[in-house]
Design an enzyme around this catalytic site. Structure first.
Site, PDB file in Angstrom:
ATOM      1  N   GLY A   1       0.827  -1.217   0.000  1.00  0.00           N
ATOM      2  CA  GLY A   1       0.000   0.000   0.000  1.00  0.00           C
ATOM      3  C   GLY A   1       0.852   1.253   0.000  1.00  0.00           C
ATOM      4  O   GLY A   1       0.558   2.240   0.673  1.00  0.00           O
ATOM      5  N   ALA A   2       1.933   1.222  -0.806  1.00  0.00           N
ATOM      6  CA  ALA A   2       2.876   2.356  -0.813  1.00  0.00           C
ATOM      7  C   ALA A   2       2.453   3.451  -1.791  1.00  0.00           C
ATOM      8  O   ALA A   2       3.104   4.491  -1.863  1.00  0.00           O
ATOM      9  CB  ALA A   2       4.277   1.854  -1.167  1.00  0.00           C
TER      10      ALA A   2
ATOM     11  N   ASP B   1      -2.040  -7.265  -6.516  1.00  0.00           N
ATOM     12  CA  ASP B   1      -3.207  -7.120  -5.653  1.00  0.00           C
ATOM     13  C   ASP B   1      -3.028  -8.097  -4.488  1.00  0.00           C
ATOM     14  O   ASP B   1      -2.884  -9.312  -4.722  1.00  0.00           O
ATOM     15  CB  ASP B   1      -4.468  -7.464  -6.479  1.00  0.00           C
ATOM     16  N   VAL B   2      -3.040  -7.594  -3.268  1.00  0.00           N
ATOM     17  CA  VAL B   2      -2.779  -8.474  -2.124  1.00  0.00           C
ATOM     18  C   VAL B   2      -3.837  -9.573  -1.989  1.00  0.00           C
ATOM     19  O   VAL B   2      -3.624 -10.574  -1.302  1.00  0.00           O
ATOM     20  CB  VAL B   2      -2.659  -7.705  -0.777  1.00  0.00           C
TER      21      VAL B   2
ATOM     22  N   ASN C   1       0.619  -2.715   5.325  1.00  0.00           N
ATOM     23  CA  ASN C   1      -0.173  -1.483   5.403  1.00  0.00           C
ATOM     24  C   ASN C   1      -1.359  -1.481   4.437  1.00  0.00           C
ATOM     25  O   ASN C   1      -2.362  -0.824   4.702  1.00  0.00           O
ATOM     26  CB  ASN C   1       0.772  -0.305   5.104  1.00  0.00           C
TER      27      ASN C   1
ATOM     28  N   TYR D   1     -15.595  -3.623   8.363  1.00  0.00           N
ATOM     29  CA  TYR D   1     -14.258  -3.010   8.434  1.00  0.00           C
ATOM     30  C   TYR D   1     -13.682  -3.223   9.837  1.00  0.00           C
ATOM     31  O   TYR D   1     -12.513  -3.610   9.984  1.00  0.00           O
ATOM     32  CB  TYR D   1     -14.324  -1.514   8.088  1.00  0.00           C
TER      33      TYR D   1
ATOM     34  N   GLY E   1      -6.225   6.559  14.631  1.00  0.00           N
ATOM     35  CA  GLY E   1      -7.585   7.080  14.496  1.00  0.00           C
ATOM     36  C   GLY E   1      -7.695   7.720  13.122  1.00  0.00           C
ATOM     37  O   GLY E   1      -7.187   7.180  12.128  1.00  0.00           O
ATOM     38  N   LEU E   2      -8.296   8.892  13.055  1.00  0.00           N
ATOM     39  CA  LEU E   2      -8.608   9.494  11.748  1.00  0.00           C
ATOM     40  C   LEU E   2      -7.385  10.114  11.075  1.00  0.00           C
ATOM     41  O   LEU E   2      -6.792  11.067  11.591  1.00  0.00           O
ATOM     42  CB  LEU E   2      -9.691  10.556  11.941  1.00  0.00           C
TER      43      LEU E   2
ATOM     44  N   PHE F   1      -8.276   7.329   2.090  1.00  0.00           N
ATOM     45  CA  PHE F   1      -9.109   6.324   2.770  1.00  0.00           C
ATOM     46  C   PHE F   1     -10.610   6.580   2.618  1.00  0.00           C
ATOM     47  O   PHE F   1     -11.375   5.679   2.249  1.00  0.00           O
ATOM     48  CB  PHE F   1      -8.699   6.311   4.248  1.00  0.00           C
TER      49      PHE F   1
HETATM   50  P1  NDP Z   1      -5.111   5.057   1.273  1.00  0.00           P
HETATM   51  O1  NDP Z   1      -6.401   4.722   0.594  1.00  0.00           O
HETATM   52  O2  NDP Z   1      -4.509   6.384   1.046  1.00  0.00           O
HETATM   53  O3  NDP Z   1      -4.032   3.937   0.942  1.00  0.00           O
HETATM   54  C1  NDP Z   1      -4.362   2.577   0.850  1.00  0.00           C
HETATM   55  C2  NDP Z   1      -3.207   1.852   0.197  1.00  0.00           C
HETATM   56  O4  NDP Z   1      -3.491   0.442   0.172  1.00  0.00           O
HETATM   57  C3  NDP Z   1      -2.988   2.272  -1.228  1.00  0.00           C
HETATM   58  O5  NDP Z   1      -1.602   2.381  -1.484  1.00  0.00           O
HETATM   59  C4  NDP Z   1      -3.597   1.139  -2.045  1.00  0.00           C
HETATM   60  O6  NDP Z   1      -2.873   1.025  -3.256  1.00  0.00           O
HETATM   61  C5  NDP Z   1      -3.321  -0.053  -1.141  1.00  0.00           C
HETATM   62  N1  NDP Z   1      -4.277  -1.131  -1.357  1.00  0.00           N
HETATM   63  C6  NDP Z   1      -5.590  -1.152  -1.061  1.00  0.00           C
HETATM   64  N2  NDP Z   1      -6.149  -2.305  -1.441  1.00  0.00           N
HETATM   65  C7  NDP Z   1      -5.156  -3.029  -2.025  1.00  0.00           C
HETATM   66  C8  NDP Z   1      -5.105  -4.296  -2.645  1.00  0.00           C
HETATM   67  N3  NDP Z   1      -6.196  -5.075  -2.744  1.00  0.00           N
HETATM   68  N4  NDP Z   1      -3.926  -4.737  -3.128  1.00  0.00           N
HETATM   69  C9  NDP Z   1      -2.828  -3.971  -3.030  1.00  0.00           C
HETATM   70  N5  NDP Z   1      -2.801  -2.769  -2.451  1.00  0.00           N
HETATM   71  C10 NDP Z   1      -3.953  -2.299  -1.964  1.00  0.00           C
HETATM   72  O7  NDP Z   1      -5.406   4.837   2.811  1.00  0.00           O
HETATM   73  P2  NDP Z   1      -4.462   4.921   4.120  1.00  0.00           P
HETATM   74  O8  NDP Z   1      -3.101   5.299   3.796  1.00  0.00           O
HETATM   75  O9  NDP Z   1      -5.211   5.700   5.102  1.00  0.00           O
HETATM   76  O10 NDP Z   1      -4.542   3.397   4.564  1.00  0.00           O
HETATM   77  C11 NDP Z   1      -3.399   2.605   4.855  1.00  0.00           C
HETATM   78  C12 NDP Z   1      -3.745   1.652   5.979  1.00  0.00           C
HETATM   79  O11 NDP Z   1      -4.047   2.404   7.152  1.00  0.00           O
HETATM   80  C13 NDP Z   1      -4.972   0.770   5.710  1.00  0.00           C
HETATM   81  O12 NDP Z   1      -4.708  -0.522   6.185  1.00  0.00           O
HETATM   82  C14 NDP Z   1      -6.060   1.455   6.534  1.00  0.00           C
HETATM   83  O13 NDP Z   1      -7.058   0.540   6.910  1.00  0.00           O
HETATM   84  C15 NDP Z   1      -5.252   1.939   7.728  1.00  0.00           C
HETATM   85  N6  NDP Z   1      -5.839   2.998   8.512  1.00  0.00           N
HETATM   86  C16 NDP Z   1      -6.234   4.185   7.936  1.00  0.00           C
HETATM   87  C17 NDP Z   1      -6.783   5.180   8.720  1.00  0.00           C
HETATM   88  C18 NDP Z   1      -7.305   6.455   8.155  1.00  0.00           C
HETATM   89  O14 NDP Z   1      -8.087   7.143   8.851  1.00  0.00           O
HETATM   90  N7  NDP Z   1      -6.915   6.859   6.962  1.00  0.00           N
HETATM   91  C19 NDP Z   1      -6.901   5.003  10.172  1.00  0.00           C
HETATM   92  C20 NDP Z   1      -6.493   3.717  10.661  1.00  0.00           C
HETATM   93  C21 NDP Z   1      -5.949   2.776   9.856  1.00  0.00           C
HETATM   94  P3  NDP Z   1      -3.489   0.745  -4.701  1.00  0.00           P
HETATM   95  O15 NDP Z   1      -4.844   1.388  -4.754  1.00  0.00           O
HETATM   96  O16 NDP Z   1      -2.490   1.334  -5.635  1.00  0.00           O
HETATM   97  O17 NDP Z   1      -3.532  -0.738  -4.762  1.00  0.00           O
HETATM   98  C1  8X3 Z   2      -9.674   4.200   9.822  1.00  0.00           C
HETATM   99  C2  8X3 Z   2     -10.196   5.017  10.942  1.00  0.00           C
HETATM  100  O1  8X3 Z   2     -12.270   5.500  12.327  1.00  0.00           O
HETATM  101  O2  8X3 Z   2     -12.535   5.398   9.932  1.00  0.00           O
HETATM  102  O3  8X3 Z   2      -9.342   2.924  10.194  1.00  0.00           O
HETATM  103  O4  8X3 Z   2     -12.198   3.403  11.183  1.00  0.00           O
HETATM  104  S1  8X3 Z   2     -11.880   4.794  11.105  1.00  0.00           S
END
Ligand code: NDP
Ligand code: 8X3
Length: 252
Positions: free
Chosen positions: A9-10, A58-59, A85, A151, A182-183, A188
């Site tokens: 998820g980079a 795709d993971v 991630n 989720y 958190g947020l 996302f």
């Molecule tokens: P983003 O949507 O900005 O990033 C998500 C990343 O995950 C992207 O790089 C995407 O890449 C990759 N990804 C998603 N699904 C797949 C898949 N099936 N295969 C490969 N890669 C995948 O969100 P965040 O950076 O916020 O999220 C990162 C992590 O943090 C997640 O696990 C999320 O649940 C967690 N998180 C986020 C929070 C928030 O409030 N934003 C809070 C708590 C946790 P691509 O689309 O290129 O595949």
């Molecule tokens: C992302 C934060 O509060 O939307 O994991 O679940 S929340």
């Protein structure tokens, strides 16, 4: 010698910010995601400062995961730090109205995807008796909030797997930590609300949300402790947030 970090998820948000920070600190990077053009941009940006290799997969697809990791060139095969991630929320609705496709996307991506990647990488860490796995959970893995149902279940699974990995890998000298934000203002909510960017924006309005760089900073802190120090997990909120359901908006 530089350590190699493998980040899923980079291509955006927390994973991208972590890649950028780790590059500044001279980690070699294996950067993963589905969006090839984003991977190429990162490769261009970060290969000016460190060694970078990108893997597009795709993971959720276990064959793709295995093939991609097997294809790593020798210089990147030894993975010192795995950052699990990749993940997203899909939808926000009462359980009786949930979409099966959304549920599949969350269970397959957030849980099974994390397992598929870990299953391929853990054996080399066991063999070397050395390694670090950082699992990105969420406050949704510690609490359940209205309409968060699947989720939250997927992130509770990440929380359980984080504990399970630490127990099972303990005798192999492998460190395992989870980060539970958190947020955080990333893509996302755009993903959760399927491109409804107006709705996504409202999630982060009226307070200062965490930024992806804040979480990258914490991940970097966790992985740079001396080897005898293992942080089990950390919950990180924006100051305006007190729990999964308590958020103080429009304070100023
Ligand atoms: P983003 O949507 O900005 O990033 C998500 C990343 O995950 C992207 O790089 C995407 O890449 C990759 N990804 C998603 N699904 C797949 C898949 N099936 N295969 C490969 N890669 C995948 O969100 P965040 O950076 O916020 O999220 C990162 C992590 O943090 C997640 O696990 C999320 O649940 C967690 N998180 C986020 C929070 C928030 O409030 N934003 C809070 C708590 C946790 P691509 O689309 O290129 O595949
Ligand atoms: C992302 C934060 O509060 O939307 O994991 O679940 S929340």
């Amino acid at each position: 010698m530089s350590l190699t970090a493998f980040i899923t998820g980079a291509t955006s948000g927390i994973g991208k910010a972590t890649a950028q920070l780790f590059a500044k600190h001279n980690f070699n990077l294996v950067l993963c995601g589905r969006r090839q053009e984003k991977l190429e941009q990162l490769q261009q940006e970060l290969s000016k400062i460190t060694k970078v290799y990108t893997l597009q997969f795709d993971v959720r697809n276990k064959e793709e995961v295995q093939k991609a990791i097997d294809s790593l060139p020798n210089d990147f095969k030894k993975i010192d730090i795995l950052i699990n991630n990749a993940g997203n929320a899909h939808g926000l609705s009462p359980i009786q109205e949930g979409s099966l496709d959304d549920w599949d996307a969350m269970i397959d991506g957030n849980v099974k995807g994390l397992l598929y990647v870990s299953k391929v990488i853990i054996p080399q860490m066991v063999e070397r008796n050395n390694g670090f796995i950082v699992n990105i959970g969420s406050i949704a893995g510690k609490e359940v909030y209205p309409n968060g149902n699947v989720y939250c279940a997927s992130k509770h699974a990440v929380n359980a797997l984080n504990k399970a990995m630490r127990i099972d890998l303990n005798k192999h000298n492998i460190r395992v930590s989870a980060i539970h934000p958190g947020l955080v203002e990333t893509e996302f909510s755009d993903v959760r609300f399927k491109g409804d960017s107006e709705r996504a924006k409202t999630v982060y309005q009226g307070y200062k949300a965490l930024q992806a760089e804040d979480i990258a900073d914490i991940i970097h802190f966790v992985v740079t402790r001396p080897y005898h120090v293992n942080i089990e997990d950390l919950i990180i909120y924006p100051t305006a947030q007190a729990s999964a359901t308590i958020l103080h908006k429009d304070a100023n």
